[in-house]
Design a protein around this motif. Structure first.
Motif, PDB file in Angstrom:
ATOM      1  N   MET A   1       0.830  -1.190   0.000  1.00 42.53           N
ATOM      2  CA  MET A   1       0.000   0.000   0.000  1.00 42.53           C
ATOM      3  C   MET A   1       0.878   1.258   0.000  1.00 42.53           C
ATOM      4  SD  MET A   1      -3.088   1.061   2.596  1.00 42.53           S
ATOM      5  CE  MET A   1      -2.326   0.391   4.034  1.00 42.53           C
ATOM      6  N   TYR A   2       1.977   1.240   0.772  1.00 40.92           N
ATOM      7  CA  TYR A   2       2.821   2.430   0.838  1.00 40.92           C
ATOM      8  C   TYR A   2       3.589   2.636  -0.472  1.00 40.92           C
ATOM      9  CZ  TYR A   2       1.714   2.606   5.801  1.00 40.92           C
ATOM     10  OH  TYR A   2       1.057   2.686   7.006  1.00 40.92           O
ATOM     11  N   GLU A   3       3.892   1.551  -1.193  1.00 40.04           N
ATOM     12  CA  GLU A   3       4.524   1.704  -2.507  1.00 40.04           C
ATOM     13  C   GLU A   3       3.606   2.505  -3.427  1.00 40.04           C
ATOM     14  OE1 GLU A   3       5.268  -2.294  -3.771  1.00 40.04           O
ATOM     15  OE2 GLU A   3       7.186  -2.399  -2.714  1.00 40.04           O
ATOM     16  N   LEU A   4       2.317   2.155  -3.402  1.00 42.39           N
ATOM     17  CA  LEU A   4       1.337   2.876  -4.214  1.00 42.39           C
ATOM     18  C   LEU A   4       1.326   4.351  -3.842  1.00 42.39           C
ATOM     19  CD1 LEU A   4      -1.078   3.019  -6.203  1.00 42.39           C
ATOM     20  CD2 LEU A   4      -2.537   2.478  -4.249  1.00 42.39           C
ATOM     21  N   PHE A   5       1.335   4.638  -2.565  1.00 39.51           N
ATOM     22  CA  PHE A   5       1.318   6.027  -2.112  1.00 39.51           C
ATOM     23  C   PHE A   5       2.551   6.780  -2.624  1.00 39.51           C
ATOM     24  CE2 PHE A   5       3.174   9.023   0.843  1.00 39.51           C
ATOM     25  CZ  PHE A   5       2.221  10.024   0.803  1.00 39.51           C
TER      26      PHE A   5
ATOM     27  N   LEU B   1      11.800   1.764   2.749  1.00 38.34           N
ATOM     28  CA  LEU B   1      10.938   1.558   1.586  1.00 38.34           C
ATOM     29  C   LEU B   1      11.472   2.364   0.398  1.00 38.34           C
ATOM     30  CD1 LEU B   1       8.341   0.610   0.127  1.00 38.34           C
ATOM     31  CD2 LEU B   1       7.213   2.613   1.120  1.00 38.34           C
ATOM     32  N   LEU B   2      11.819   3.616   0.632  1.00 39.45           N
ATOM     33  CA  LEU B   2      12.368   4.448  -0.443  1.00 39.45           C
ATOM     34  C   LEU B   2      13.651   3.843  -0.991  1.00 39.45           C
ATOM     35  CD1 LEU B   2      11.727   7.997   1.075  1.00 39.45           C
ATOM     36  CD2 LEU B   2      10.556   6.976  -0.893  1.00 39.45           C
ATOM     37  N   SER B   3      14.503   3.332  -0.117  1.00 40.77           N
ATOM     38  CA  SER B   3      15.755   2.692  -0.565  1.00 40.77           C
ATOM     39  C   SER B   3      15.461   1.475  -1.441  1.00 40.77           C
ATOM     40  CB  SER B   3      16.608   2.270   0.630  1.00 40.77           C
ATOM     41  OG  SER B   3      17.076   3.398   1.316  1.00 40.77           O
ATOM     42  N   ARG B   4      14.495   0.644  -1.024  1.00 39.06           N
ATOM     43  CA  ARG B   4      14.127  -0.534  -1.834  1.00 39.06           C
ATOM     44  C   ARG B   4      13.574  -0.108  -3.191  1.00 39.06           C
ATOM     45  NH1 ARG B   4      12.119  -2.239   3.065  1.00 39.06           N
ATOM     46  NH2 ARG B   4       9.954  -1.844   2.467  1.00 39.06           N
ATOM     47  N   MET B   5      12.811   0.964  -3.194  1.00 42.76           N
ATOM     48  CA  MET B   5      12.226   1.428  -4.451  1.00 42.76           C
ATOM     49  C   MET B   5      13.293   1.987  -5.388  1.00 42.76           C
ATOM     50  SD  MET B   5       8.663   2.983  -2.949  1.00 42.76           S
ATOM     51  CE  MET B   5       7.839   3.229  -4.524  1.00 42.76           C
ATOM     52  N   VAL B   6      14.326   2.624  -4.823  1.00 43.58           N
ATOM     53  CA  VAL B   6      15.470   3.071  -5.628  1.00 43.58           C
ATOM     54  C   VAL B   6      16.183   1.845  -6.188  1.00 43.58           C
ATOM     55  CG1 VAL B   6      17.753   4.150  -5.535  1.00 43.58           C
ATOM     56  CG2 VAL B   6      15.796   5.295  -4.465  1.00 43.58           C
ATOM     57  N   ASP B   7      16.422   0.840  -5.332  1.00 44.17           N
ATOM     58  CA  ASP B   7      17.093  -0.392  -5.762  1.00 44.17           C
ATOM     59  C   ASP B   7      16.315  -1.108  -6.865  1.00 44.17           C
ATOM     60  OD1 ASP B   7      19.068   0.122  -3.885  1.00 44.17           O
ATOM     61  OD2 ASP B   7      18.319  -1.357  -2.426  1.00 44.17           O
ATOM     62  N   ASN B   8      14.995  -1.053  -6.794  1.00 41.64           N
ATOM     63  CA  ASN B   8      14.152  -1.687  -7.814  1.00 41.64           C
ATOM     64  C   ASN B   8      14.086  -0.879  -9.109  1.00 41.64           C
ATOM     65  OD1 ASN B   8      13.434  -3.929  -6.264  1.00 41.64           O
ATOM     66  ND2 ASN B   8      11.657  -2.925  -5.391  1.00 41.64           N
ATOM     67  N   GLY B   9      14.596   0.337  -9.073  1.00 39.09           N
ATOM     68  CA  GLY B   9      14.589   1.182 -10.263  1.00 39.09           C
ATOM     69  C   GLY B   9      13.282   1.920 -10.490  1.00 39.09           C
ATOM     70  N   TRP B  10      12.414   1.950  -9.483  1.00 40.57           N
ATOM     71  CA  TRP B  10      11.115   2.611  -9.623  1.00 40.57           C
ATOM     72  C   TRP B  10      11.216   4.112  -9.377  1.00 40.57           C
ATOM     73  CZ3 TRP B  10       8.429  -1.325  -5.937  1.00 40.57           C
ATOM     74  CH2 TRP B  10       8.365  -2.570  -6.559  1.00 40.57           C
ATOM     75  N   ILE B  11      12.162   4.497  -8.541  1.00 38.36           N
ATOM     76  CA  ILE B  11      12.371   5.922  -8.274  1.00 38.36           C
ATOM     77  C   ILE B  11      13.866   6.213  -8.352  1.00 38.36           C
ATOM     78  CG2 ILE B  11      10.294   6.188  -6.875  1.00 38.36           C
ATOM     79  CD1 ILE B  11      11.977   6.093  -4.358  1.00 38.36           C
TER      80      ILE B  11
END
Length: 181
Positions: free
Chosen positions: A1-5, A42-52
């Motif tokens: 849910m927080y990824e969506l946000f 969460l932000l770090s994981r999203m950077v690692d995933n290439g989403w942000i």
């Protein structure tokens, strides 16, 4: 849910972590707060995933540069996937629906309608459960009577709230259907 946000907020423009946390605190309400210990990993994981993407802003004049997050093309795709994903019916359904609804203007009409229809099903299922439970309590009349009467008041409240929510969602579905897009 927080990824969506996070992705939804970054669809609207670049933001730093503190701003994301403040927006989420307000969006989640006074009883659903996100901690820095949850958001920043969460932000770090999203950077690692290439989403942000993370960029440093050194123009703030502070001792440390601010970390500014921006959505990538992969993040745009992930955002769309999360918006298309059917709602799961659980304790977080209402919050998840509200987060999705905030970002409706960034997705096609058919995704908005699907989400609204799923939430309508969730509400109707809850109302059916309440109505059946009310009928059971009325039929069996469990004791003690004072507790039974108070339980019936609670169920009446839940039924009234359910009916109101269902009517609102049905109106929203009709409004979305009538839009040009």
């Amino acid at each position: 849910m927080y990824e969506l946000f996070v992705l939804g907020e970054l669809v609207t423009g670049d933001k730093h972590g503190y701003m994301l946390q403040e927006i989420l605190k307000n969006a989640g309400g006074p009883y659903r707060q996100i901690s820095s210990g949850t958001l920043y990993p969460l932000l770090s994981r999203m950077v690692d995933n290439g989403w942000i993407h993370l960029k440093l802003d050194e123009t703030g004049g502070g001792k440390r540069p601010r970390k500014i997050y921006q959505i990538t093309d992969a993040g745009q795709q992930k955002f769309l996937e999360l918006m298309e994903k059917p709602l799961e019916f659980n304790m977080d359904t209402e919050h998840h629906f509200h987060f999705k609804m905030v970002y409706f203007r960034y997705v096609p009409k058919e995704i908005r309608l699907a989400c609204l229809e799923q939430y309508l099903t969730y509400l109707e299922t809850n109302l059916k459960h309440v109505t059946e439970f009310e009928a059971e309590i009325t039929f069996y009349k469990p004791e003690p009577e004072k507790q039974r009467l108070q339980l019936m008041r609670v169920l009446d409240h839940r039924r009234q709230m359910g009916l109101t929510n269902i009517e609102w969602i049905r109106q929203e579905i009709e409004a979305v259907k009538s839009t040009e897009e």
